[in-house]
Each structure stands twice: as structure tokens, then as C-alpha cells.
Design an enzyme around this catalytic site. Structure first.
Site: not given
Length: 472
Positions: A316, A319-321, A472
Site C-alpha cells: 500500500g 502504491w503511493h509512489g 500517485f
């Protein structure tokens, strides 16, 4: 095209009346064309990418529905997963892993030649990729029938209100809504407009007013005293919340105005009493996606619970960066959740026997969750670990806690008052339920809309600042 721009205002004023003037397939074509215009306004070259992903998953979904053998179905599912994650990985993570490998080899005494490409990250790719993947996975699980209309499916993937920053909408929820023509209704229009303006208030008034102070402190942590850095960390917690939840409010409001229902993406997350509750309130569409398509398939609570929690939170974070700071942010939240689970086993009975008033204990729980969440945001905001270390060490510098050393006192005072107003509205909403109150009282809707518009015009920061989650 961003919501807080004059271009978008013109776009919305043209889109809405034409939308209600059309019916059937002509409305679908209008929605799809407008969505591609909205997305292509940023960079038209990536229209081909979203179109390719859409057509590929549409075809794979139909083949999955027609396949009879389990082996063939697994092959098609893996084809969809590999294709989607391959595209996402190339555009979002190629440079990240190439740079990380170069650093690793250099630390071993080797001198690798850099292979980094100048790859532009397409806006919203993480959101529409997860949305499209959930479609094929649900078909594989026999929870959804394949969509037979490519225009309807393409509209589901690219629908402009939530295209670039969510909420992540499931095909099972949204595709049936695209099969019927919603008519214009005053109640839906008024409710949607109030939600849109509340989202703009969060973004333009709160988030963008907090941003200058936060940016100054993060650009040069060594140049600010401890009290300034504490304020900056506190401000960033509300900046990212208001920025992201503001976008979700605008998206949900436009969908409601047009006759569609989007899932709620935020529910007063900073009033959470533990971290499980926080993730049930923060970015709920992503949390639900990770739960249903990653955490539960890994085993969920059945076995290896702590491993599954940590893997889910690490991915997770990634996923953001494409940055190790995001991974570390996910690691911290994984630790929070694991410690919470251990505490529930051993400490919860003892806490229940303490002679504290229930309200005091709840307040302490909320304050603890908020404080640890704000601490984790330091790594989320920082471009590298050095900056995060500078912020963290600066927060505990000696002699830096004098109120007189606070910089930009007007900005700080304005930010504090705005945060207080926001929390007051959210706290009262938990008791009163403003949404239901507004729906039952049209005069209250108009009053609330006028008050929010007045606050935006009086207190807003108008610079067409992009939303944080666009990256993102």
C-alpha cells in the site's frame, strides 16, 4: 485539467446541461468523449495508454466469461494482472528500481552504468489500473458477469469525476448505474452541489492555506525552530487530509448531481480510536481494494496475520509512489496495526479495568492515533530519508519551543482557526448527521451552500494548485 481551475469551470458548465439533454447511447458517448478530453487536457499522449488498458481488460473479461476450464481462466486472469501491473510498473517504478539497483551495486564496489529513462508518470494510472484489475478479478471469482458493451465499460474506466484521484469504483457497483438514464432532480443537484462546495472549501481554503507554511519548513528544516516544525507536521496532517478528501468530495458531489452513487472515501479519519478504525475511515476505496484483493487472498486473519498485514501495508505504501519513504510509511502503519493486535490481546482487558471516564479514555485513544499518524506523515511528505531525519531531529532541538520564534504568525493563526472550524463541523456531523439534515431541510441546504461559497471567496487561496494525489 484540475478541479480548481477556470478551465474546469468552463468544462463543467458545458458538460452538465448537455449530459441531461441526452439519453441512451448518445449520453454514454458524451460521457466517454468528455472523460477523454478531461484526461487528455493534461497530456494527450497518454490517451492511447488508457484506451489500450481498457480494450485489453474488456477483451480479457469476455474471454474469462466464456472460458470453461479452470486452467484457461487462471491463464486469462494472470494475463490481466501481468498486463496491468506491467504497465503500472514500467511507468511508475522503472526508474525507482533502476536507481535502487544502481545504488546497491555501487555500495558493493561496482560501477554500473545508469539505465534510467526519462519516463513521465501518467496522471491517475494507479487509480484506473486498480479499478480495471478489480473488474477481471471479480469475473474470475464469478462475482460479476462480463460487460458486453465496450462503450459502457470504457466509460466506467475513464469517467472523469474520479478518473485521476478516485475514489476507486468497483465495476459491480458502477456498471449497472451506467445502464440506466438518470433524470435531473433538484434534491440530487442540491445535495451534490453542497458536497462539491464542501470539497472546494477543504481544498482551496484549508489545504492550500496550510501548504505555504508546510512547504517552507520541508524545504529547509534546519532553518526553523522546533515549534515551527511541530506546527508544520500538524499542518501537513490536515493539508493532505483536506486536499485528498476534498477531491473525493468534489468527485462524489458531481456523480450525485449526475444521478450516480460513488462510495464514501473518507469518514472523519482523525477521530479514529485505533488504526484499524483509521484505515476503515481513510481512503476507504483503496483500503477496501487492498483488503479484498490482497490481504484476504494472502490469508487474512486465518493464518500468518501479522505477515499479511505487513505485506499489505508495504505494498500500500509502494502504491503511493516510487520512493522508499513511501514504503517506510507503509511499514510504520504495518507496525502500528501489529502492535494494536498484540495490545488487544494483552492490554485491552487491563485498560477496561482502569478507573478512567469513558470519554477521557476515548480522547486519549484518538490523540494517540492522530499523533502516531502525523509522525508517519513525515516520511510520506519527505522526498528522501535525509529530509525526514532533518524534520524529526529538528522537532526535538533544545531551545526551540518559544512561541515568539513562530514564523509567519498570520498564516499559523489562520491555519489553526481553519483546522478548528473543520474539526467542529466534523465533530458535530458525528452527532447530528449534516447530510440527512440538509436533505430534509431545503432552506438549510441553501444556507449552507451560501455560507461555504462566502467562506471560499473570503478565505480561499486561488492558485490552481494541483491536488497532492495527482502524483500517485
Amino acid at each position: 485539467m484540475i478541479f480548481n481551475s477556470l478551465t474546469f469551470l468552463v468544462f463543467a458548465l458545458l458538460f452538465v446541461p448537455v449530459y441531461f439533454a441526452m439519453k441512451g447511447r448518445s449520453r454514454l458517448y458524451w460521457m466517454l468523449g468528455a472523460s477523454y478530453l478531461f484526461y487528455g487536457w493534461w497530456d494527450w499522449r497518454f490517451l492511447g495508454l488508457i484506451a489500450f488498458s481498457t480494450l485489453a481488460d474488456f477483451a480479457l473479461g469476455k474471454w474469462l466469461g466464456a472460458a470453461s476450464s479452470d486452467e484457461r481462466r487462471r491463464q486469462l486472469l494472470w494475463g490481466s494482472v501481468v498486463l496491468n501491473l506491467g504497465i503500472l510498473g514500467f511507468f511508475k517504478y522503472f526508474n525507482f528500481f533502476a536507481d535502487s539497483l544502481e545504488v546497491l551495486l555501487s555500495s558493493l564496489g561496482l560501477n554500473p552504468s545508469p539505465h534510467t529513462l526519462q519516463i513521465i508518470l501518467p496522471v491517475g494510472i494507479s487509480f484506473y489500473t486498480f479499478q480495471s484489475m478489480s473488474y477481471t478479478i471479480d469475473i474470475y471469482r464469478r462475482e460479476l458477469e462480463p460487460e458486453q458493451d465496450v462503450v459502457r465499460y470504457a466509460t466506467f474506466v475513464a469517467f472523469w469525476p474520479q478518473l485521476v484521484a478516485g475514489p476507486i469504483v468497483r465495476a459491480a457497483d458502477f456498471l449497472p448505474q451506467l445502464s440506466r438514464d438518470a433524470s435531473w432532480q433538484w434534491a440530487a443537484f442540491a445535495s451534490g452541489m453542497n458536497r462539491i462546495m464542501w470539497g472546494f472549501f477543504k481544498k482551496v481554503v484549508v489545504a492550500d492555506s496550510l501548504a505555504p507554511f508546510v512547504d517552507q519548513c520541508w524545504e529547509n528544516p534546519a532553518g526553523f525552530t522546533a515549534v515551527n516544525l511541530w506546527i508544520a507536521v500538524f499542518f501537513y496532517a490536515f493539508q493532505i487530509y483536506c486536499d485528498f478528501s476534498g477531491y473525493s468530495d468534489i468527485a462524489i458531489g458531481f456523480a450525485r448531481m449526475l444521478g450516480f452513487h460513488f462510495p464514501e472515501n473518507f469518514r472523519t479519519p482523525y477521530f479514529s480510536r485505533d488504526f484499524s478504525e483509521f484505515w476503515a475511515r481513510w481512503h476507504r476505496s483503496l483500503s477496501g481494494w487492498l483488503r479484498d484483493y490482497l490481504y484476504i487472498p494472502l490469508g487474512g486473519k486465518r493464518h500468518h496475520t501479522f505477515r499479511n498485514l505487513m505485506v499489505t501495508m508495504l505494498l500500500g505504501g509502494l502504491w503511493h509512489g516510487a520512493n522508499w519513504t513511501f514504503v517506510f510509511w507503509g511499514f510504520l502503519h504495518g507496525c502500528y496495526l501489529i502492535i494494536q493486535r498484540l495490545g488487544q490481546r494483552f492490554l485491552q482487558p487491563a485498560l477496561g479495568r482502569l478507573p478512567f471516564p469513558a470519554g477521557l479514555l476515548t480522547g486519549l485513544q484518538i490523540a494517540t492515533v492522530f499523533s502516531l499518524t502525523s509522525l508517519a506523515w513525515i516520511w510520506f511528505r519527505s522526498p528522501d530519508f535525509g529530509t525526514a531525519a532533518g524534520i524529526l531531529s529538528g522537532m526535538f532541538k533544545s531551545g526551540g519551543f518559544q512561541v515568539a520564534s513562530v514564523m509567519n504568525k498570520f498564516l499559523v493563526l489562520k491555519g489553526m482557526l481553519l483546522i478548528f472550524a473543520l474539526l467542529a463541523v466534523e465533530a458535530s456531523d458525528l452527532r447530528i448527521g449534516w447530510g440527512s439534515q440538509l436533505q430534509r431541510r431545503p432552506w438549510l441546504q441553501i444556507t449552507a451552500l451560501a455560507a461555504i461559497c462566502w467562506a471560499i471567496l473570503l478565505l480561499g487561496t486561488f492558485g490552481s494548485n494541483a491536488f497532492i494525489y495527482f502524483q500517485f
